[in-house]
Design a protein around this motif. Structure first.
Motif: not given
Length: 312
Positions: A41, A46, A48, A59, A61, A64-65
């Motif tokens: 992170e 960001v 996670l 989250t 983000e 998507h990750y």
């Protein structure tokens, strides 16, 4: 920080649903998993997961990750598997399909030679005069004639074929050589239901048109239709490879060449995928080379040089 290891740990946490469950699944200690996630992170800048004392949740983000990490790790695994396959001779079952006569003439010899070269391979060749769905029917590689409409397939052109009108020299000596496709209306034409039926397609000055031919013979398979033309019973319309040996030997002659529709491609096709098994990749390269060599200059040219066809 080992980025790939950190990504794998992140995926394990997301799939296990908690830090402690991820630690148990990976065989690592809980503090080590916590440190790895924190370092990742920090590296990304960001958060996670949203974490509380009772639960952990991705989250936006993080969601998507997660997808990106899964794709990257899957691709890495496939690449390593492919390298292991390449380290030895390809093996396993390979299913191939092709049109019946074209497959007999060109694909079957290539398949036989491939199995002779790679002892660990087993090949199943399906000769079918219909368009198959490779994925639904469990077929690894196909040979197709004509333009492809299925965008999910990867295609490698290996040659071209023509659709042509032919007749025997004896028939032409009796009937005369047609100057225009409409002259076929007064001739006997051998029907072949898989070759366009009673409507033969031509092209003149960029315009496509059809001629409704008639005759006293019709077949549902190409071989007897070719035999009827060889016997001097009329005109026939065939794909060039279907009559190539007879053209070369002068047993049949091509007519109305100026009115033929554009040549159609022959392609080796297989389903789209990031990585194919070694047996598929090796066979595709093999059959492409074999077909390109066999077809070079044979079907998009007249192939009837020196034949004793009567002149107009």
């Amino acid at each position: 920080m080992d980025k790939l290891k950190a990504m794998a740990t992140f995926v394990q946490i997301a799939e296990a649903g908690s830090l402690s469950a991820a630690a148990r699944a990976s065989g690592a200690s809980l503090p080590a998993v916590v440190r790895t996630l924190a370092a990742l992170e920090a590296e990304l800048g960001v958060r996670l997961f949203n974490r509380t004392t009772r639960r952990i949740a991705l989250t936006g983000e993080g969601r998507h990750y997660l997808e990106s990490c899964r794709n990257l790790l899957a691709a890495l695994g496939e690449a390593e598997s492919a390298l292991r396959d390449e380290a030895g001779d390809p093996s396993g079952l390979l299913t191939v399909t092709a049109p019946v006569l074209f497959g007999q003439m060109y694909v079957a010899p290539a398949v036989t030679a491939f199995v002779q070269r790679h002892a660990g391979m087993r090949c199943r060749l399906l000769l079918l005069d219909r368009v198959t769905n490779l994925l639904e029917e469990g077929i690894d590689v196909g040979v197709r004639i004509g333009h492809l409409e299925d965008s999910t397939l990867i295609a490698h052109p290996v040659g071209r074929v023509r659709r042509m009108v032919v007749a025997s020299p004896d028939y032409l000596a009796r009937q005369g050589i047609p100057a225009h496709p409409r002259d076929l209306l007064q001739a006997n034409c051998v029907g072949f239901s898989a070759g366009g039926g009673p409507w033969w397609r031509f092209e003149e000055k960029g315009r496509s048109f059809t001629v409704p031919v008639t005759g006293n013979l019709e077949f549902n398979h190409v071989a007897p239709a070719v035999d009827a033309c060889l016997a001097g019973l009329g005109f026939g319309m065939f794909i060039s490879y279907q009559v190539a040996p007879h053209l070369a030997a002068g047993r049949l002659c091509v007519v109305l060449e100026a009115f033929e529709t554009p040549p159609r491609p022959i392609s080796v096709v297989y389903p789209h995928a990031r990585l194919q098994p070694a047996r598929v990749r090796v066979f595709v390269a093999w059959v492409r080379e074999a077909l390109e060599a066999a077809l070079a200059g044979r079907h998009d040219e007249t192939a009837a040089e020196g034949s004793p066809c009567p002149s107009r």
